[in-house]
Motif scaffolding. Sequence first.
Motif, PDB file in Angstrom:
ATOM      1  N   PRO A 289     -40.872  -3.820  25.873  1.00  0.00           N
ATOM      2  CA  PRO A 289     -39.013  -4.157  25.447  1.00  0.00           C
ATOM      3  C   PRO A 289     -38.360  -4.824  26.171  1.00  0.00           C
ATOM      4  CG  PRO A 289     -40.534  -2.826  24.132  1.00  0.00           C
ATOM      5  CD  PRO A 289     -41.001  -2.909  25.300  1.00  0.00           C
ATOM      6  N   ALA A 290     -37.927  -5.618  26.385  1.00  0.00           N
ATOM      7  CA  ALA A 290     -36.637  -6.594  26.303  1.00  0.00           C
ATOM      8  C   ALA A 290     -35.384  -6.069  26.119  1.00  0.00           C
ATOM      9  CB  ALA A 290     -36.697  -7.568  27.085  1.00  0.00           C
ATOM     10  N   GLN A 291     -35.063  -6.424  24.828  1.00  0.00           N
ATOM     11  CA  GLN A 291     -34.557  -6.059  23.496  1.00  0.00           C
ATOM     12  C   GLN A 291     -33.875  -7.421  23.579  1.00  0.00           C
ATOM     13  OE1 GLN A 291     -35.707  -4.253  21.363  1.00  0.00           O
ATOM     14  NE2 GLN A 291     -36.800  -2.715  21.720  1.00  0.00           N
ATOM     15  N   SER A 292     -32.981  -7.659  24.939  1.00  0.00           N
ATOM     16  CA  SER A 292     -31.952  -8.648  24.762  1.00  0.00           C
ATOM     17  C   SER A 292     -31.931  -9.222  26.394  1.00  0.00           C
ATOM     18  CB  SER A 292     -30.321  -7.733  23.925  1.00  0.00           C
ATOM     19  OG  SER A 292     -29.420  -9.138  24.104  1.00  0.00           O
ATOM     20  N   CYS A 294     -28.860 -10.030  27.746  1.00  0.00           N
ATOM     21  CA  CYS A 294     -27.340 -10.505  28.029  1.00  0.00           C
ATOM     22  C   CYS A 294     -26.928  -8.672  27.713  1.00  0.00           C
ATOM     23  CB  CYS A 294     -26.539 -10.317  25.991  1.00  0.00           C
ATOM     24  SG  CYS A 294     -24.985 -10.154  26.844  1.00  0.00           S
ATOM     25  N   ASN A 295     -26.325  -8.693  28.595  1.00  0.00           N
ATOM     26  CA  ASN A 295     -25.565  -7.745  29.252  1.00  0.00           C
ATOM     27  C   ASN A 295     -24.851  -6.519  28.658  1.00  0.00           C
ATOM     28  OD1 ASN A 295     -27.152  -6.787  31.922  1.00  0.00           O
ATOM     29  ND2 ASN A 295     -26.159  -8.345  33.259  1.00  0.00           N
ATOM     30  N   ASP A 296     -23.584  -7.247  28.199  1.00  0.00           N
ATOM     31  CA  ASP A 296     -22.890  -6.202  27.612  1.00  0.00           C
ATOM     32  C   ASP A 296     -23.843  -5.573  25.595  1.00  0.00           C
ATOM     33  OD1 ASP A 296     -21.207  -7.436  28.347  1.00  0.00           O
ATOM     34  OD2 ASP A 296     -20.820  -9.268  27.504  1.00  0.00           O
ATOM     35  N   VAL A 297     -25.017  -6.875  25.277  1.00  0.00           N
ATOM     36  CA  VAL A 297     -25.352  -6.132  24.185  1.00  0.00           C
ATOM     37  C   VAL A 297     -26.388  -5.428  24.701  1.00  0.00           C
ATOM     38  CG1 VAL A 297     -27.220  -6.609  22.453  1.00  0.00           C
ATOM     39  CG2 VAL A 297     -25.329  -8.406  23.513  1.00  0.00           C
ATOM     40  N   LEU A 298     -26.880  -5.100  25.420  1.00  0.00           N
ATOM     41  CA  LEU A 298     -27.894  -4.170  26.485  1.00  0.00           C
ATOM     42  C   LEU A 298     -27.776  -2.680  26.761  1.00  0.00           C
ATOM     43  CD1 LEU A 298     -30.514  -5.945  28.861  1.00  0.00           C
ATOM     44  CD2 LEU A 298     -30.896  -5.226  26.641  1.00  0.00           C
ATOM     45  N   LYS A 299     -25.369  -2.926  26.365  1.00  0.00           N
ATOM     46  CA  LYS A 299     -24.439  -1.733  26.478  1.00  0.00           C
ATOM     47  C   LYS A 299     -24.255  -1.351  26.013  1.00  0.00           C
ATOM     48  CE  LYS A 299     -20.704  -0.742  29.772  1.00  0.00           C
ATOM     49  NZ  LYS A 299     -20.242  -1.052  30.667  1.00  0.00           N
ATOM     50  N   ARG A 300     -24.369  -1.868  24.755  1.00  0.00           N
ATOM     51  CA  ARG A 300     -24.243  -1.982  22.877  1.00  0.00           C
ATOM     52  C   ARG A 300     -25.409  -0.878  22.680  1.00  0.00           C
ATOM     53  NH1 ARG A 300     -21.431  -6.027  22.655  1.00  0.00           N
ATOM     54  NH2 ARG A 300     -22.087  -7.389  21.488  1.00  0.00           N
ATOM     55  N   ASP A 339     -23.554 -16.116  20.068  1.00  0.00           N
ATOM     56  CA  ASP A 339     -24.526 -16.878  19.658  1.00  0.00           C
ATOM     57  C   ASP A 339     -24.561 -17.635  22.133  1.00  0.00           C
ATOM     58  OD1 ASP A 339     -25.779 -19.516  18.683  1.00  0.00           O
ATOM     59  OD2 ASP A 339     -25.235 -20.760  20.260  1.00  0.00           O
ATOM     60  N   GLU A 340     -23.551 -17.166  22.484  1.00  0.00           N
ATOM     61  CA  GLU A 340     -24.230 -16.601  23.815  1.00  0.00           C
ATOM     62  C   GLU A 340     -25.014 -15.865  24.340  1.00  0.00           C
ATOM     63  OE1 GLU A 340     -20.538 -16.935  25.912  1.00  0.00           O
ATOM     64  OE2 GLU A 340     -21.558 -17.195  28.199  1.00  0.00           O
ATOM     65  N   SER A 341     -25.084 -14.786  23.830  1.00  0.00           N
ATOM     66  CA  SER A 341     -25.411 -13.554  24.221  1.00  0.00           C
ATOM     67  C   SER A 341     -27.228 -13.847  23.335  1.00  0.00           C
ATOM     68  CB  SER A 341     -24.792 -12.331  22.824  1.00  0.00           C
ATOM     69  OG  SER A 341     -23.519 -12.135  22.911  1.00  0.00           O
ATOM     70  N   TYR A 342     -26.855 -14.434  22.557  1.00  0.00           N
ATOM     71  CA  TYR A 342     -28.597 -14.711  21.955  1.00  0.00           C
ATOM     72  C   TYR A 342     -29.352 -16.320  23.186  1.00  0.00           C
ATOM     73  CZ  TYR A 342     -32.093 -17.705  18.815  1.00  0.00           C
ATOM     74  OH  TYR A 342     -32.566 -18.390  18.637  1.00  0.00           O
ATOM     75  N   GLN A 343     -28.700 -17.208  23.337  1.00  0.00           N
ATOM     76  CA  GLN A 343     -29.407 -18.254  24.153  1.00  0.00           C
ATOM     77  C   GLN A 343     -29.538 -16.475  26.251  1.00  0.00           C
ATOM     78  OE1 GLN A 343     -29.955 -20.300  23.172  1.00  0.00           O
ATOM     79  NE2 GLN A 343     -28.671 -21.153  21.298  1.00  0.00           N
ATOM     80  N   LYS A 344     -28.858 -16.104  26.125  1.00  0.00           N
ATOM     81  CA  LYS A 344     -29.622 -15.018  26.953  1.00  0.00           C
ATOM     82  C   LYS A 344     -30.490 -14.822  26.514  1.00  0.00           C
ATOM     83  CE  LYS A 344     -24.767 -14.383  29.254  1.00  0.00           C
ATOM     84  NZ  LYS A 344     -23.698 -13.665  29.377  1.00  0.00           N
ATOM     85  N   SER A 345     -30.948 -14.025  25.185  1.00  0.00           N
ATOM     86  CA  SER A 345     -32.708 -13.122  25.243  1.00  0.00           C
ATOM     87  C   SER A 345     -33.594 -15.094  25.297  1.00  0.00           C
ATOM     88  CB  SER A 345     -31.946 -13.341  24.012  1.00  0.00           C
ATOM     89  OG  SER A 345     -31.014 -11.263  23.965  1.00  0.00           O
ATOM     90  N   MET A 346     -33.049 -15.957  24.351  1.00  0.00           N
ATOM     91  CA  MET A 346     -33.978 -17.373  24.684  1.00  0.00           C
ATOM     92  C   MET A 346     -34.349 -17.674  26.381  1.00  0.00           C
ATOM     93  SD  MET A 346     -34.760 -17.630  21.523  1.00  0.00           S
ATOM     94  CE  MET A 346     -34.360 -19.746  21.043  1.00  0.00           C
ATOM     95  N   ARG A 386     -32.220 -17.308  13.879  1.00  0.00           N
ATOM     96  CA  ARG A 386     -31.989 -16.775  15.418  1.00  0.00           C
ATOM     97  C   ARG A 386     -33.827 -16.485  15.158  1.00  0.00           C
ATOM     98  NH1 ARG A 386     -26.273 -13.842  17.257  1.00  0.00           N
ATOM     99  NH2 ARG A 386     -24.980 -15.491  17.123  1.00  0.00           N
ATOM    100  N   ASN A 387     -34.280 -15.401  14.877  1.00  0.00           N
ATOM    101  CA  ASN A 387     -35.785 -14.757  14.957  1.00  0.00           C
ATOM    102  C   ASN A 387     -36.021 -15.760  15.153  1.00  0.00           C
ATOM    103  OD1 ASN A 387     -37.996 -13.518  14.056  1.00  0.00           O
ATOM    104  ND2 ASN A 387     -36.891 -12.259  12.145  1.00  0.00           N
ATOM    105  N   ASN A 388     -36.221 -17.422  13.085  1.00  0.00           N
ATOM    106  CA  ASN A 388     -36.940 -18.789  13.317  1.00  0.00           C
ATOM    107  C   ASN A 388     -37.653 -18.952  14.939  1.00  0.00           C
ATOM    108  OD1 ASN A 388     -37.773 -16.888  11.440  1.00  0.00           O
ATOM    109  ND2 ASN A 388     -36.716 -18.827  10.134  1.00  0.00           N
ATOM    110  N   GLU A 389     -35.584 -18.958  14.845  1.00  0.00           N
ATOM    111  CA  GLU A 389     -36.374 -20.153  17.008  1.00  0.00           C
ATOM    112  C   GLU A 389     -36.574 -19.312  17.649  1.00  0.00           C
ATOM    113  OE1 GLU A 389     -32.022 -21.919  18.809  1.00  0.00           O
ATOM    114  OE2 GLU A 389     -31.953 -21.755  16.859  1.00  0.00           O
ATOM    115  N   MET A 390     -36.665 -18.301  17.763  1.00  0.00           N
ATOM    116  CA  MET A 390     -37.499 -17.503  18.992  1.00  0.00           C
ATOM    117  C   MET A 390     -38.436 -17.615  18.952  1.00  0.00           C
ATOM    118  SD  MET A 390     -35.905 -13.773  20.081  1.00  0.00           S
ATOM    119  CE  MET A 390     -34.804 -13.714  20.674  1.00  0.00           C
TER     120      MET A 390
END
Length: 547
Positions: A289-292, A294-300, A339-346, A386-390
């Motif tokens: 699992p990567a989970q995200s 985006c580094n900011d999110v991973l940090k949180r 949205d930017e963090s989410y796009q990084k997961s995409m 986001r869930n559906n799009e991903m």
Amino acid sequence: MSDPDSKPVTDHNGRLYIETVGCQMNMLDSELVVAALRRDGYQLTDNPKEADTILFNTCSVREHAEHKIYSALGRLKYSKRNRPQRVIGVIGCMAQKDQDLIFQKAPFVDIVVGTGQLAEIPRMIRETRESEERTQRKAVSLGRREGSREEVSDSFQSYDPLRDPEMRPTPFQAFVRIMIGCDKFCTYCVVPATRGPEQSRPPAHIVQEARVLADQGVREITLLGQTVNSYKYTEDGRLVRLSDLLMRLHDISGIERIRFITNFPKDMTTDLLQAVRDLPKVMKYLHVPAQSGCNDVLKRMKRGYTVEDYREMMQRIREIVPGCAVSSDFIVGFCGESDESYQKSMDLIRECRFKNSFIFKYSARTGTKADELFADDVPEETKRQRNNEMLELQNRISEEDNAEFIGRRVRILVEGPSKSASRRAAREGQPLDGASLLPLVTQESHDSHDPHHPHDSHDSHHPHDSHHDHSIEPQTIQHASEEAARLALQLTGRTECDRIVVFDGNPRLIGSLAEIEIHDCTSTTLLGSIVTKEFQHGSGLLLPILG
Ligand code: 5AD
Ligand code: SF4
């Protein structure tokens, strides 16, 4: 098929109904609890109405899973009034997390047993049954701050009693726990609290258990651990890692396939990847699992790695184990996910081209650091979108990569009839657990869920989750003789890289390794036809069985 060891010690004709939600660890726990109660004279029923003991093996990872259990309990309230003798138990993660709250919310519950105390269940049920007055019984482990590490660890006991071959999802596949608990403390996660400190089982116990399973006819084992690649055990002063354990398990004759779930990115060491590459029985499949992205999110989330680290790991996997399938988990809508963090997961999904991803909407959990520190500020509607799009993106990638298999031959372990074959047979009044049709299969619903996928939780939105039907309506049988065609059934199995394959074949193939030629696919399934049946790993013996 009856096993002499599973003969009841006492015979009170008790009927047990058990409902299990959550991950494979829970499935294994339920299998073992049922085995213990069968030895106490219980018979399993799939009808809660006729049960005199009802157990819920629960999950706390997301709120939805807990709601489901509380609603199910609510429905039992009146039935308990009519049948006061009936024993109702809540076991597993929610029992450890909510403890007395369960008795408050559902006062008719008799027993509450946490993940680390499952061995107590038979005794607690017996005592409840025998006692004159109604007493609620509870067996839970210490909280992570309620004692020294040693005391807390001791209160979480790995539950690995004797196995009951009849209780496995299929007779030739089994889960083997190699460790319990988790010490990663990701900020969103309840597992370190509900399953306690990380503790690896002694390698000798694991090998012994796998030997017994092989003697019982098991051909494929799935090693379980919350962070399975963090496995470490010091034996005679020497460190035993997962790679060492895999080597030992590889020597067991009869075991043809070994997989392990779930991996933690930071612990994906090169020695482990080399073991996956060098040991032919180890499947070329890693769930990490990567989970995200985006580094900011991973940090949180306090995951302990950056996206760059994850990428480096992916590159190492690709270099060391070419062709290895990798799957992932993602949480969308975690606290502060822009949205930017989410796009990084995409972007990460596009780049890594996972075989599949489990995608979850963030669910705030009481008692976790994230719940304490951050606002759950992404609106539900955004999480859903986001869930559906991903999921759509992942499905597209899965289908494109599955299409690469068209025209190729793959080797699978045949697991059983596909879901649609089972359903069709049930409709026609001929359930597929009949000895005449499937002499090797003793369990009713071998593909009613997906026993090999991590976190096969009922609220996941994963393409391979339990609601998804992998099967396809019958294909033309291309390589079968007339007799074989008459007996042929839509069967399912998995490739060495964990892709689901559906084909028409004779039920006697169930439990064997077979070669399948792929001629079509969906995002979740490869469709093919049987070429050969193969005996014994690496023996090179190939026997044509049809046509
Ligand atoms: N909310 C949503 N998903 C979660 N997971 C764990 N905790 C949460 C939570 N609070 C997901 C992670 C993990 C999988 C088992 O469940 O993706 O890998
Ligand atoms: Fe939860 Fe997995 Fe993180 Fe452990 S590693 S805290 S089980 S998400």
